[in-house]
Design a protein around this motif. Structure first.
Motif, PDB file in Angstrom:
ATOM      1  N   GLU A  96       0.956  -1.242   0.013  1.00 36.38           N
ATOM      2  CA  GLU A  96      -0.084  -0.252   0.003  1.00 36.38           C
ATOM      3  C   GLU A  96       0.879   1.338  -0.048  1.00 36.38           C
ATOM      4  O   GLU A  96       0.355   2.260   0.254  1.00 36.38           O
ATOM      5  N   GLY A  97       2.134   1.156  -0.334  1.00 37.84           N
ATOM      6  CA  GLY A  97       3.012   2.333  -0.579  1.00 37.84           C
ATOM      7  C   GLY A  97       4.509   1.697  -0.652  1.00 37.84           C
ATOM      8  O   GLY A  97       4.658   0.559  -0.349  1.00 37.84           O
ATOM      9  N   PRO A  98       5.253   2.993  -1.091  1.00 39.80           N
ATOM     10  CA  PRO A  98       6.541   2.387  -1.090  1.00 39.80           C
ATOM     11  C   PRO A  98       7.374   1.701   0.001  1.00 39.80           C
ATOM     12  O   PRO A  98       8.239   0.745  -0.078  1.00 39.80           O
ATOM     13  N   GLU A  99       6.968   1.793   1.329  1.00 35.45           N
ATOM     14  CA  GLU A  99       7.677   1.535   2.472  1.00 35.45           C
ATOM     15  C   GLU A  99       7.344  -0.087   2.398  1.00 35.45           C
ATOM     16  O   GLU A  99       8.341  -0.949   2.956  1.00 35.45           O
ATOM     17  N   GLN A 100       6.309  -0.412   2.130  1.00 37.02           N
ATOM     18  CA  GLN A 100       5.806  -1.711   2.028  1.00 37.02           C
ATOM     19  C   GLN A 100       6.400  -2.628   1.047  1.00 37.02           C
ATOM     20  O   GLN A 100       6.674  -3.816   1.084  1.00 37.02           O
ATOM     21  N   THR A 101       6.450  -1.839  -0.159  1.00 33.76           N
ATOM     22  CA  THR A 101       7.304  -2.391  -1.277  1.00 33.76           C
ATOM     23  C   THR A 101       8.927  -2.863  -0.651  1.00 33.76           C
ATOM     24  O   THR A 101       9.411  -3.935  -0.967  1.00 33.76           O
TER      25      THR A 101
ATOM     26  N   THR B 179      12.159  -0.081  -9.732  1.00 35.15           N
ATOM     27  CA  THR B 179      13.269   0.715  -9.001  1.00 35.15           C
ATOM     28  C   THR B 179      13.371   0.573  -7.511  1.00 35.15           C
ATOM     29  O   THR B 179      14.043   0.277  -6.583  1.00 35.15           O
ATOM     30  N   CYS B 180      11.931   0.767  -7.006  1.00 40.31           N
ATOM     31  CA  CYS B 180      11.722   1.074  -5.493  1.00 40.31           C
ATOM     32  C   CYS B 180      12.045  -0.352  -4.743  1.00 40.31           C
ATOM     33  O   CYS B 180      12.370  -0.403  -3.787  1.00 40.31           O
ATOM     34  N   PHE B 181      11.656  -1.469  -5.566  1.00 37.81           N
ATOM     35  CA  PHE B 181      11.790  -2.649  -4.958  1.00 37.81           C
ATOM     36  C   PHE B 181      13.294  -3.076  -4.823  1.00 37.81           C
ATOM     37  O   PHE B 181      13.722  -3.444  -3.748  1.00 37.81           O
TER      38      PHE B 181
ATOM     39  N   GLN C  48      15.673  -0.593  -4.374  1.00 36.65           N
ATOM     40  CA  GLN C  48      15.989   0.180  -3.369  1.00 36.65           C
ATOM     41  C   GLN C  48      15.942  -0.575  -2.055  1.00 36.65           C
ATOM     42  O   GLN C  48      16.662  -0.577  -1.155  1.00 36.65           O
ATOM     43  N   GLY C  49      14.604  -1.571  -2.077  1.00 40.65           N
ATOM     44  CA  GLY C  49      14.550  -2.117  -0.670  1.00 40.65           C
ATOM     45  C   GLY C  49      15.514  -3.430  -0.514  1.00 40.65           C
ATOM     46  O   GLY C  49      16.075  -3.474   0.555  1.00 40.65           O
ATOM     47  N   LEU C  50      15.888  -3.717  -1.581  1.00 44.42           N
ATOM     48  CA  LEU C  50      16.785  -4.697  -1.646  1.00 44.42           C
ATOM     49  C   LEU C  50      18.328  -4.169  -1.237  1.00 44.42           C
ATOM     50  O   LEU C  50      18.868  -4.762  -0.302  1.00 44.42           O
ATOM     51  N   ALA C  51      18.645  -3.103  -1.751  1.00 42.54           N
ATOM     52  CA  ALA C  51      19.852  -2.217  -1.498  1.00 42.54           C
ATOM     53  C   ALA C  51      19.921  -2.069  -0.029  1.00 42.54           C
ATOM     54  O   ALA C  51      20.739  -2.173   0.742  1.00 42.54           O
ATOM     55  N   ALA C  52      18.768  -1.424   0.593  1.00 43.29           N
ATOM     56  CA  ALA C  52      18.762  -1.272   1.918  1.00 43.29           C
ATOM     57  C   ALA C  52      19.075  -2.345   2.901  1.00 43.29           C
ATOM     58  O   ALA C  52      19.720  -2.424   3.642  1.00 43.29           O
ATOM     59  N   ALA C  53      18.420  -3.435   2.331  1.00 45.38           N
ATOM     60  CA  ALA C  53      18.425  -4.521   3.292  1.00 45.38           C
ATOM     61  C   ALA C  53      20.072  -5.029   3.294  1.00 45.38           C
ATOM     62  O   ALA C  53      20.435  -5.959   4.106  1.00 45.38           O
ATOM     63  N   MET C  54      20.712  -4.698   2.267  1.00 47.55           N
ATOM     64  CA  MET C  54      22.105  -5.201   1.871  1.00 47.55           C
ATOM     65  C   MET C  54      23.100  -4.549   2.671  1.00 47.55           C
ATOM     66  O   MET C  54      24.325  -4.330   2.632  1.00 47.55           O
ATOM     67  N   GLY C  55      22.543  -3.329   3.345  1.00 46.67           N
ATOM     68  CA  GLY C  55      23.325  -2.375   4.064  1.00 46.67           C
ATOM     69  C   GLY C  55      24.036  -1.475   2.633  1.00 46.67           C
ATOM     70  O   GLY C  55      24.998  -0.538   3.472  1.00 46.67           O
TER      71      GLY C  55
ATOM     72  N   THR D 186      24.390   2.162   1.442  1.00 52.87           N
ATOM     73  CA  THR D 186      23.962   3.531   1.632  1.00 52.87           C
ATOM     74  C   THR D 186      23.866   4.237   0.444  1.00 52.87           C
ATOM     75  O   THR D 186      23.568   5.481   0.544  1.00 52.87           O
ATOM     76  N   ASP D 187      24.458   4.146  -0.647  1.00 51.68           N
ATOM     77  CA  ASP D 187      24.630   4.883  -1.789  1.00 51.68           C
ATOM     78  C   ASP D 187      23.098   4.971  -2.424  1.00 51.68           C
ATOM     79  O   ASP D 187      22.570   4.050  -2.314  1.00 51.68           O
ATOM     80  N   PRO D 188      22.700   6.073  -2.694  1.00 52.84           N
ATOM     81  CA  PRO D 188      21.322   6.095  -3.570  1.00 52.84           C
ATOM     82  C   PRO D 188      21.190   5.198  -4.815  1.00 52.84           C
ATOM     83  O   PRO D 188      22.186   5.513  -5.510  1.00 52.84           O
ATOM     84  N   ILE D 189      20.159   4.570  -4.669  1.00 51.92           N
ATOM     85  CA  ILE D 189      20.094   3.794  -6.098  1.00 51.92           C
ATOM     86  C   ILE D 189      19.107   4.760  -6.951  1.00 51.92           C
ATOM     87  O   ILE D 189      17.891   4.757  -6.458  1.00 51.92           O
ATOM     88  N   THR D 190      19.798   4.858  -8.141  1.00 44.15           N
ATOM     89  CA  THR D 190      18.834   5.902  -8.968  1.00 44.15           C
ATOM     90  C   THR D 190      18.530   4.763 -10.240  1.00 44.15           C
ATOM     91  O   THR D 190      19.261   3.678 -10.387  1.00 44.15           O
TER      92      THR D 190
END
Ligand SMILES: Nc1ncnc2c1ncn2[C@@H]1O[C@H](COP(=O)(O)OP(=O)(O)OP(=O)(O)O)[C@@H](O)[C@H]1O
Ligand SMILES: [Mg+2]
Length: 148
Positions: free
Chosen positions: A11-16, A44-46, A48-55, A57-61
């Motif tokens: 229901e929003g990018p956070e949940q993705t 891309t949002c998904f 970004q979630g993978l990247a965050a979970a992998m630690g 910190t660089d922005p995924i664009t």
């Protein structure tokens, strides 16, 4: 045939991001992930979630000009966007095959553009827009061969 691994509503990018983080827990090094969905679906949002979970910190664009972004986290993350390519031959031209051998995670948006050269064993993430602006259906699946 499709073997569905998970189906979740977002229901929003956070949940993705949460769905991506949950998937990340079970990913083996060397996994190739094909992301499917319309423009703006949340591929891309998904990632970004993978990247965050992998630690990471660089922005995924969106790798608009280079088509490929490489990031270092607990594992290496290769983010590839094939939207601008017409076919597999062009994908070979950008060196896609090399990334398929990577021991990191390789996440490919618009993977259908290079279907012929992608491994059958890859994981698929399909994201579909729902009725509300922020609602999405996320399906994680693998293709399985039919028994003869
Ligand atoms: N539930 C949701 N999940 C993901 N993104 C959402 C959701 N709700 C709204 N959004 C918004 O939808 C947009 C998704 O954009 P994103 O760049 O991830 O799409 P994309 O599938 O990668 O598109 P493209 O094919 O153009 O690369 C973002 O602006 C995000 O904030
Ligand atoms: Mg994108």
């Amino acid at each position: 045939m499709k073997q569905i691994i998970t189906q979740v509503k977002s229901e929003g990018p956070e949940q993705t991001w949460e769905a991506a983080a949950a998937l990340m827990e079970s990913l083996e090094p060397g996994t190739v992930i094909a992301l499917h969905g319309d423009l703006g679906a949340g591929k891309t949002c998904f990632i970004q979630g993978l990247a965050a979970a992998m630690g990471i910190t660089d922005p995924i664009t969106s790798p608009t000009y280079t088509l490929i972004g490489e990031y270092e986290g607990r594992m290496k993350l290769n983010h590839i966007d094939l939207y601008r390519l017409a076919n597999s031959v062009e994908a070979l031209g950008i060196g896609l095959e090399e990334y398929l051998e990577s021991d990191g995670i390789t996440a490919i948006e618009w993977a259908e553009r290079a279907e012929e050269i992608l491994p059958e064993s890859m994981l698929h993430v399909s994201i579909e827009k729902g009725c509300d602006e922020r609602s999405r259906q996320i399906e994680i699946w693998r293709a399985v061969a039919c028994e003869s």
